[in-house]
Design a protein around this motif. Structure first.
Motif, PDB file in Angstrom:
ATOM      1  N   ASP A 160       0.829  -1.204   0.000  1.00 30.51           N
ATOM      2  CA  ASP A 160       0.000   0.000   0.000  1.00 30.51           C
ATOM      3  C   ASP A 160       0.864   1.254   0.000  1.00 30.51           C
ATOM      4  O   ASP A 160       0.597   2.210  -0.744  1.00 30.51           O
ATOM      5  CB  ASP A 160      -0.919  -0.005   1.218  1.00 30.51           C
ATOM      6  CG  ASP A 160      -1.685   1.296   1.355  1.00 30.51           C
ATOM      7  OD1 ASP A 160      -2.371   1.677   0.388  1.00 30.51           O
ATOM      8  OD2 ASP A 160      -1.585   1.937   2.411  1.00 30.51           O
ATOM      9  N   HIS A 163       2.293   1.778  -3.396  1.00 33.37           N
ATOM     10  CA  HIS A 163       1.245   2.326  -4.262  1.00 33.37           C
ATOM     11  C   HIS A 163       1.125   3.840  -4.061  1.00 33.37           C
ATOM     12  O   HIS A 163       0.993   4.601  -5.026  1.00 33.37           O
ATOM     13  CB  HIS A 163      -0.108   1.687  -3.947  1.00 33.37           C
ATOM     14  CG  HIS A 163      -0.277   0.311  -4.469  1.00 33.37           C
ATOM     15  ND1 HIS A 163      -1.241  -0.546  -3.975  1.00 33.37           N
ATOM     16  CD2 HIS A 163       0.380  -0.391  -5.424  1.00 33.37           C
ATOM     17  CE1 HIS A 163      -1.175  -1.701  -4.621  1.00 33.37           C
ATOM     18  NE2 HIS A 163      -0.202  -1.628  -5.504  1.00 33.37           N
ATOM     19  N   VAL A 183       6.069  -5.243  -6.527  1.00 35.92           N
ATOM     20  CA  VAL A 183       4.757  -4.611  -6.683  1.00 35.92           C
ATOM     21  C   VAL A 183       3.972  -5.296  -7.797  1.00 35.92           C
ATOM     22  O   VAL A 183       2.786  -5.630  -7.627  1.00 35.92           O
ATOM     23  CB  VAL A 183       4.904  -3.111  -6.974  1.00 35.92           C
ATOM     24  CG1 VAL A 183       3.561  -2.507  -7.392  1.00 35.92           C
ATOM     25  CG2 VAL A 183       5.441  -2.378  -5.755  1.00 35.92           C
ATOM     26  N   ASN A 187       0.558  -7.300  -7.171  1.00 35.70           N
ATOM     27  CA  ASN A 187      -0.621  -6.774  -7.878  1.00 35.70           C
ATOM     28  C   ASN A 187      -1.305  -7.831  -8.728  1.00 35.70           C
ATOM     29  O   ASN A 187      -2.512  -7.757  -8.985  1.00 35.70           O
ATOM     30  CB  ASN A 187      -0.217  -5.615  -8.791  1.00 35.70           C
ATOM     31  CG  ASN A 187       0.031  -4.322  -8.046  1.00 35.70           C
ATOM     32  OD1 ASN A 187      -0.237  -4.220  -6.858  1.00 35.70           O
ATOM     33  ND2 ASN A 187       0.554  -3.329  -8.751  1.00 35.70           N
ATOM     34  N   LEU A 196      -8.033  -4.533  -6.791  1.00 37.98           N
ATOM     35  CA  LEU A 196      -7.361  -3.321  -7.270  1.00 37.98           C
ATOM     36  C   LEU A 196      -8.088  -2.697  -8.464  1.00 37.98           C
ATOM     37  O   LEU A 196      -8.004  -1.486  -8.682  1.00 37.98           O
ATOM     38  CB  LEU A 196      -5.912  -3.632  -7.644  1.00 37.98           C
ATOM     39  CG  LEU A 196      -4.979  -3.996  -6.482  1.00 37.98           C
ATOM     40  CD1 LEU A 196      -3.612  -4.426  -7.007  1.00 37.98           C
ATOM     41  CD2 LEU A 196      -4.839  -2.836  -5.504  1.00 37.98           C
TER      42      LEU A 196
END
Length: 211
Positions: A160, A163, A183, A187, A196
């Protein structure tokens, strides 16, 4: 149904790592929103019962918990996301504390220093991200998770925060190949990827400052 209820403002903020964890684990929960003006005006009755006057609030049936990192650790224990032994748990806690240190700096930037301090913050950011790149490199050469061979609650918190920084500067991870791949790898986890892409996720700004 798990009987879980998560209450937070209509932003990602401090609740988002919790949402990432629950979504990825396929755990159903009720996502309740508190309106920011009412909360800070003292017109939301839930504030009277909030232990530190803050959100997020997490409920599991009759059990109520506050403080985002405490909620993450609780869910880590409930769902086997806190390592395979005491040593891994120690490192997971360490990483999570490191995430919190950087998050505090990020929050200070967004809410108090954005107009005057963004360039300075981004100049210092690589030094902060290098810590996580180095930790990742020591675990299966960075090909798995931040600690051990299975995902932990600290992974969701770190993801997070990464992001958030990619939103702040899309090139923020360009010098960190392991974090960039990390990531992308997280993801792409099916349930997490579905979340997401969801309307519920994407209608929420990261903070009230992000419109």
């Amino acid at each position: 149904m798990s009987g879980y209820t998560l209450t937070y403002f209509p932003v990602r903020g401090r609740a988002e790592a919790i949402r990432l964890l629950l979504a990825d684990q396929g755990v159903a929960f009720k996502d309740e929103e508190a309106q920011i003006p009412l909360w800070f005006a003292g017109k939301d009755d839930r504030k009277k019962h909030a232990v530190f006057g803050q959100l997020p609030q997490f409920k599991n049936g009759d059990y109520t918990l506050y403080q985002s990192n405490s909620i993450l650790r609780y869910l880590g224990r409930k769902h086997g996301l806190n390592g395979s032994n005491d040593e891994e748990l120690g490192h997971i806690d360490m990483v999570n504390d490191g995430v919190e240190d950087l998050r505090q700096k990020y929050v200070r930037l967004i809410f108090t220093e954005y107009d005057t301090g963004k360039d300075k913050y981004l100049e210092a950011l690589p030094q902060q991200l290098e810590f996580f790149e180095r930790i990742l490199s020591k675990n299966h050469n960075g090909s798995k998770f931040i600690v051990g061979q299975k995902i932990s609650y600290a992974d969701y918190n770190l993801l997070d925060l990464l992001h958030c920084h990619l939103d702040l500067s899309p090139k923020s991870l360009s010098a960190f190949p392991l974090l960039s791949a990390y990531v992308e790898r997280l993801n792409s986890r099916p349930k997490l990827n579905e979340y997401l892409k969801s309307e519920a996720r994407n209608r929420r700004p990261i903070t009230p400052k992000h419109k």
